[in-house]
Design an enzyme around this catalytic site. Structure first.
Site, PDB file in Angstrom:
ATOM      1  N   ASN A 169      44.705  47.747  41.553  1.00 47.17           N
ATOM      2  CA  ASN A 169      43.933  48.085  42.761  1.00 47.17           C
ATOM      3  C   ASN A 169      44.262  47.216  43.980  1.00 47.17           C
ATOM      4  OD1 ASN A 169      42.667  45.890  41.648  1.00 47.17           O
ATOM      5  ND2 ASN A 169      40.586  46.633  41.977  1.00 47.17           N
ATOM      6  N   GLU A 264      40.213  37.062  35.779  1.00 54.02           N
ATOM      7  CA  GLU A 264      39.223  37.804  36.577  1.00 54.02           C
ATOM      8  C   GLU A 264      39.191  39.201  36.005  1.00 54.02           C
ATOM      9  OE1 GLU A 264      37.218  36.646  38.791  1.00 54.02           O
ATOM     10  OE2 GLU A 264      38.126  34.686  39.093  1.00 54.02           O
ATOM     11  N   CYS A 298      36.717  45.688  41.547  1.00 51.01           N
ATOM     12  CA  CYS A 298      35.903  44.993  40.549  1.00 51.01           C
ATOM     13  C   CYS A 298      34.568  44.613  41.162  1.00 51.01           C
ATOM     14  CB  CYS A 298      36.635  43.772  40.045  1.00 51.01           C
ATOM     15  SG  CYS A 298      37.071  42.660  41.350  1.00 51.01           S
TER      16      CYS A 298
HETATM   17  N1  LIG Z   1      37.560  40.728  38.403  1.00 53.48           N
HETATM   18  C1  LIG Z   1      38.536  41.139  39.180  1.00 53.48           C
HETATM   19  O1  LIG Z   1      38.956  40.442  40.095  1.00 53.48           O
HETATM   20  C2  LIG Z   1      39.156  42.478  38.969  1.00 53.48           C
HETATM   21  C3  LIG Z   1      38.982  43.196  37.825  1.00 53.48           C
HETATM   22  N2  LIG Z   1      39.588  44.406  37.661  1.00 53.48           N
HETATM   23  C4  LIG Z   1      39.361  45.149  36.438  1.00 53.48           C
HETATM   24  O2  LIG Z   1      40.596  45.708  36.005  1.00 53.48           O
HETATM   25  C5  LIG Z   1      40.424  47.003  35.481  1.00 53.48           C
HETATM   26  C6  LIG Z   1      41.320  47.995  36.171  1.00 53.48           C
HETATM   27  O3  LIG Z   1      42.570  47.451  36.492  1.00 53.48           O
HETATM   28  P1  LIG Z   1      43.841  47.758  35.581  1.00 53.48           P
HETATM   29  O4  LIG Z   1      45.044  47.426  36.388  1.00 53.48           O
HETATM   30  O5  LIG Z   1      43.750  49.133  35.028  1.00 53.48           O
HETATM   31  O6  LIG Z   1      43.602  46.712  34.427  1.00 53.48           O
HETATM   32  P2  LIG Z   1      44.482  46.446  33.131  1.00 53.48           P
HETATM   33  O7  LIG Z   1      43.800  45.351  32.402  1.00 53.48           O
HETATM   34  O8  LIG Z   1      44.795  47.692  32.411  1.00 53.48           O
HETATM   35  O9  LIG Z   1      45.883  45.928  33.725  1.00 53.48           O
HETATM   36  C7  LIG Z   1      45.965  44.756  34.472  1.00 53.48           C
HETATM   37  C8  LIG Z   1      47.374  44.222  34.371  1.00 53.48           C
HETATM   38  O10 LIG Z   1      47.650  43.857  33.025  1.00 53.48           O
HETATM   39  C9  LIG Z   1      48.879  44.442  32.618  1.00 53.48           C
HETATM   40  N3  LIG Z   1      48.857  44.598  31.166  1.00 53.48           N
HETATM   41  C10 LIG Z   1      48.536  45.688  30.436  1.00 53.48           C
HETATM   42  N4  LIG Z   1      48.626  45.387  29.119  1.00 53.48           N
HETATM   43  C11 LIG Z   1      49.006  44.102  29.019  1.00 53.48           C
HETATM   44  C12 LIG Z   1      49.245  43.208  27.944  1.00 53.48           C
HETATM   45  N5  LIG Z   1      49.121  43.569  26.672  1.00 53.48           N
HETATM   46  N6  LIG Z   1      49.606  41.946  28.218  1.00 53.48           N
HETATM   47  C13 LIG Z   1      49.732  41.534  29.501  1.00 53.48           C
HETATM   48  N7  LIG Z   1      49.528  42.324  30.560  1.00 53.48           N
HETATM   49  C14 LIG Z   1      49.152  43.592  30.326  1.00 53.48           C
HETATM   50  C15 LIG Z   1      48.951  45.711  33.401  1.00 53.48           C
HETATM   51  O11 LIG Z   1      50.268  46.210  33.446  1.00 53.48           O
HETATM   52  P3  LIG Z   1      50.526  47.809  33.413  1.00 53.48           P
HETATM   53  O12 LIG Z   1      50.020  48.327  34.700  1.00 53.48           O
HETATM   54  O13 LIG Z   1      51.993  47.904  33.287  1.00 53.48           O
HETATM   55  O14 LIG Z   1      49.788  48.345  32.231  1.00 53.48           O
HETATM   56  C16 LIG Z   1      48.464  45.220  34.754  1.00 53.48           C
HETATM   57  O15 LIG Z   1      49.474  44.529  35.423  1.00 53.48           O
HETATM   58  C17 LIG Z   1      38.967  47.298  35.674  1.00 53.48           C
HETATM   59  O16 LIG Z   1      38.308  47.039  34.467  1.00 53.48           O
HETATM   60  C18 LIG Z   1      38.495  46.302  36.706  1.00 53.48           C
HETATM   61  O17 LIG Z   1      37.176  45.962  36.665  1.00 53.48           O
HETATM   62  C19 LIG Z   1      40.386  44.921  38.605  1.00 53.48           C
HETATM   63  C20 LIG Z   1      40.586  44.244  39.764  1.00 53.48           C
HETATM   64  C21 LIG Z   1      39.974  42.979  40.030  1.00 53.48           C
HETATM   65  O1  LIG Z   2      39.982  43.374  42.439  1.00 59.34           O
HETATM   66  C1  LIG Z   2      39.084  43.644  43.175  1.00 59.34           C
HETATM   67  O2  LIG Z   2      38.440  44.646  43.064  1.00 59.34           O
HETATM   68  C2  LIG Z   2      38.979  42.709  44.288  1.00 59.34           C
HETATM   69  O3  LIG Z   2      39.075  41.413  43.812  1.00 59.34           O
HETATM   70  C3  LIG Z   2      37.862  42.970  45.196  1.00 59.34           C
HETATM   71  O4  LIG Z   2      38.157  42.386  46.400  1.00 59.34           O
HETATM   72  P1  LIG Z   2      37.240  42.747  47.647  1.00 59.34           P
HETATM   73  O5  LIG Z   2      35.833  42.566  47.190  1.00 59.34           O
HETATM   74  O6  LIG Z   2      37.597  41.752  48.677  1.00 59.34           O
HETATM   75  O7  LIG Z   2      37.538  44.145  47.989  1.00 59.34           O
END
Ligand SMILES: NC(=O)C1=CN([C@@H]2O[C@H](COP(=O)(O)OP(=O)(O)OC[C@H]3O[C@@H](n4cnc5c(N)ncnc54)[C@H](OP(=O)(O)O)[C@@H]3O)[C@@H](O)[C@H]2O)C=CC1
Ligand SMILES: O=C(O)[C@H](O)COP(=O)(O)O
Length: 496
Positions: A169, A264, A298
Site C-alpha cells: 500500500n 508493523e 493499516c
Molecule cells: N502496520 C503497518 O504499518 C501496516 C500494516 N499493513 C498490513 O499489511 C497487510 C496488507 O499488506 P500486504 O502487502 O498484503 O501484506 P503481506 O504481509 O502479504 O506482504 C508484505 C510484504 O511481505 C512480503 N512477503 C510475503 N510473504 C513473505 C515471506 N514468507 N517472507 C518474507 N516476506 C514475505 C510481501 O511480498 P509479496 O508482495 O511478493 O508477497 C510484501 O513485500 C494488511 O494486513 C495491513 O494491515 C500494511 C501497511 C502498513
Molecule cells: O501502511 C499504512 O497503512 C501506513 O503506514 C499508513 O500511513 P498514513 O496513516 O500516514 O496514511
C-alpha cells in the site's frame, strides 16, 4: 511511461531488472513475476524472479559494502541522502504513474506518496547527523562503591545488513522509511519490495543509484514473497529485519534468528464517539480515515464505536458524505478505486456477506465490479459478525452502537490488534482517560488515526507489531550501542 527516459536502464524488453552490486541485472532464473493492474486486471509489468544464489551474492556484497560505508563520515552520508531525496522528488511523475498502475492509488495520492518520501529521506538525514553525532559519557563514581577511575564512552554503531520488506500500500514511502534510517546509521540495505508496487520501488531505488551511493550498499531483489521470503528472512547474512505487512510478520518473527526486528503489522483501529462530540468533525474524519485509498491503510478507521444517543445523527451524516465519494479508476483521481487484488476483493466480500446474513443494516447497496467495491457503511454491527473484528483492508466500514464508553473501550481492547485508535469528545479530560485505557500504540484525540507526520513515533501493540517506527526511533533501532571504558590507575576528579 515506466522504464523510460532516465529510467531506461532498469528495463530489459518488457521485464524490469533487479539491482545488485551497483548494476541493473537480469536474473539467471529466466523466470519473471507478473504484476497485475488492479483496475484492468491484466498484466501491467513484469519483474525478475531472483534465485537463492542471487540472494546469496547480494548478501555478500552488502556485507562488504557496509564495512566501507561505516567509515564514510556522517555528513557525507547525509549529503548523499539529501541528493537522493531531491532526485526522487524531481522524478515524482513517472514513479507516481507506477503507483497508479500497480496498486491503483489515486493519481494525486500517488504523487503525495513520492513527495512525502523525499521529505522523509531529507528529514532522516538531518535527524541522523544530530542523534548519531552524540554519544554518552559516564563516570564510575555515580554507582555506589566506586571511585572515579573509569570513563565510559558510548556511541551508536551500525548493525550491518538491514533487510527491508514493505507492503503493497505504500511501496515507496514504507521502503524509504526503512532505507534512509538504515543508511544514515551506516548500514547496508537489501530491499525486497512487495510484488504489487515492485516497479515503483525499483524506480525509487534508481534515484538512489543516480545519487551515487557506493556499489552494493543498496540492493533490490524481486520475486514473490512466498517463494524467496523465507530464504531472505532466515539468511545468516541479515543483521536486522524491518517489515511492514500483515500476518506474514508474525511468522517471520518466529523464524528469524537472534536479530533486531521492527514489525508493523495489521490493525483494527477503533473510532470511539462520545455524545458530546462534534458530529460534523467526526463524519469528516470517518470518511477520510475509513475510505482514503479505499480503506487500504493499516491506520484506516476500521470500526466505529458510537454512543447510541449520537448514532442516528452520525450515521446520517456519514451516509451523506459516502454518497459524494467518487468511485472509479485511479487515473481519474477517484476517491474509491479498485482494491489491490481479486483475492482481496473476495475476502472483503466474504466479510460483507457474513454481516448481511447476520442482520447488519446496509446503509448503501453492496456493489462490486471486478476489484472495484463501492463504499459501504454497515450499521448495527454486532460482535458476532466477522467484520466487527477482522480488517477488511477495503472500503467497508462497520458501525457498532455502544451503551457506554466502557463498552467501546472493551471492544477496542478485546481485539488482537493494537495499532491506533481515536476518540471524539469535547471533554479533553475524558479523552485522556480513554486514551490511557485503550491498548493501542497511538490514540488520536479528535482526529482519525494516521502514521504521519512521518517523524512521529509509530508503533503497534499486541499482534500489530514489535518496536516503534518514526524517523528517530528507526535510526536508533538500526544501531547498537558500543562502549569503550577508559580505566585510570588512580581516581581523577575535576575541581572546577
Ligand atoms: N502496520 C503497518 O504499518 C501496516 C500494516 N499493513 C498490513 O499489511 C497487510 C496488507 O499488506 P500486504 O502487502 O498484503 O501484506 P503481506 O504481509 O502479504 O506482504 C508484505 C510484504 O511481505 C512480503 N512477503 C510475503 N510473504 C513473505 C515471506 N514468507 N517472507 C518474507 N516476506 C514475505 C510481501 O511480498 P509479496 O508482495 O511478493 O508477497 C510484501 O513485500 C494488511 O494486513 C495491513 O494491515 C500494511 C501497511 C502498513
Ligand atoms: O501502511 C499504512 O497503512 C501506513 O503506514 C499508513 O500511513 P498514513 O496513516 O500516514 O496514511
Amino acid at each position: 511511461m515506466a522504464g523510460n527516459g532516465v529510467f531506461a536502464e532498469i528495463l530489459d524488453g518488457d521485464v524490469f531488472k533487479y539491482y545488485a552490486d551497483g548494476e541493473w541485472k537480469k536474473s539467471s532464473s529466466g523466470k519473471t513475476v507478473a504484476i497485475t493492474n488492479p483496475t484492468t486486471r491484466k498484466t501491467q509489468y513484469k519483474v525478475q524472479a531472483c534465485t537463492q544464489e542471487e540472494v546469496n551474492k547480494v548478501m555478500d556484497t552488502a556485507k562488504t559494502a557496509q564495512k566501507s560505508w561505516a567509515k564514510t563520515p556522517l555528513w557525507k552520508r547525509a549529503e548523499l541522502l539529501h541528493k537522493a531525496a531531491a532526485i526522487l522528488k524531481e522524478h515524482k511523475a513517472p514513479i507516481a504513474e507506477c503507483l497508479v498502475k500497480e496498486i491503483a492509488k489515486p493519481a494525486k495520492d500517488a504523487v503525495t506518496e513520492v513527495v512525502r518520501s523525499g521529505d522523509l529521506i531529507s528529514y532522516t538525514a538531518e535527524e541522523g547527523v544530530r542523534i548519531l553525532g552524540e554519544g554518552k559519557f559516564l563516570v564510575s563514581d555515580s554507582f555506589p562503591g566506586n571511585e572515579r577511575t573509569k570513563y565510559c564512552l558510548t556511541s551508536k554503531i551500525p548493525l550491518g545488513v538491514v533487510l527491508a520488506i514493505p507492503p503493497f500500500n505504500y511501496p515507496v514511502n514504507l521502503a524509504v522509511s526503512k532505507i534512509a534510517p538504515a543508511l544514515i546509521a551506516g548500514n547496508s540495505l537489501v530491499l525486497k519490495p512487495p510484488t504489487q508496487g515492485a516497479v515503483a520501488a525499483l524506480h525509487m531505488v534508481y534515484c538512489f543509484h543516480l545519487a551515487g551511493f557506493p556499489k552494493g550498499l543498496i540492493s533490490v531483489v524481486t520475486g514473490k514473497g512466498s517463494e524467496i521470503g523465507d530464504f531472505l528472512t532466515m539468511h545468516p547474512g541479515v543483521n536486522c529485519i524491518s517489515f511492514t505487512g500483515g500476518d506474514t510478520g508474525v511468522s517471520i518473527s518466529k523464524k528469524a534468528g537472534m536479530i533486531p526486528l521492527q514489525m508493523e503489522l495489521g490493525g483494527k483501529d477503533a473510532c470511539i464517539v462520545l455524545e458530546d462530540a462534534d458530529l460534523d468533525l467526526v463524519a469528516a474524519n470517518i470518511i477520510k480515515g475509513g475510505f482514503s485509498y479505499s480503506g487500504q491503510r493499516c491506520t484506516a478507521v476500521k470500526v466505529v464505536l458510537v454512543m447510541e444517543s449520537a448514532a442516528d445523527a452520525l450515521v446520517e451524516k456519514v451516509k451523506a458524505k459516502v454518497a459524494k465519494l467518487k468511485v472509479g479508476p485511479p487515473e481519474d483521481d477517484c476517491d474509491i478505486t479498485p482494491v489491490v487484488s481479486e483475492s482481496s476483493a473476495n475476502y472483503i466480500e466474504g466479510l460483507v456477506m457474513d454481516a448481511k446474513q447476520k442482520g447488519a443494516t446496509f446503509c448503501q447497496e453492496y456493489k462490486r465490479e471486478g476489484n472495484l467495491i463501492w463504499p459501504l457503511l454497515l450499521d448495527n454491527v454486532r460482535p458476532d459478525m466477522r467484520i466487527a473484528w477482522e480488517e477488511p483492508f477495503g472500503p467497508v466500514l462497520p458501525v457498532i452502537r455502544i451503551g457506554s464508553v466502557e463498552e467501546g473501550i472493551h471492544h477496542c481492547n478485546a481485539s488482537n490488534f493494537g495499532l491506533q485508535g481515536c476518540v471524539f469528545t469535547k471533554d479533553v479530560n475524558k479523552a485522556m482517560l480513554i486514551s490511557d485505557a485503550m491498548e493501542t500504540g497511538t490514540v488520536q484525540i479528535n482526529s482519525a488515526p494516521a502514521r504521519g507526520p512521518d517523524h512521529f513515533p509509530f508503533q503497534g501493540f499486541k499482534d500489530s507489531g514489535i518496536g516503534s517506527q518514526g524517523v528517530t526511533n528507526s535510526i536508533n533501532m538500526m544501531t547498537k550501542i558500543k562502549t569503550t571504558v577508559i580505566n585510570l590507575p588512580t581516581p581523577s576528579y575535576t575541581m572546577g
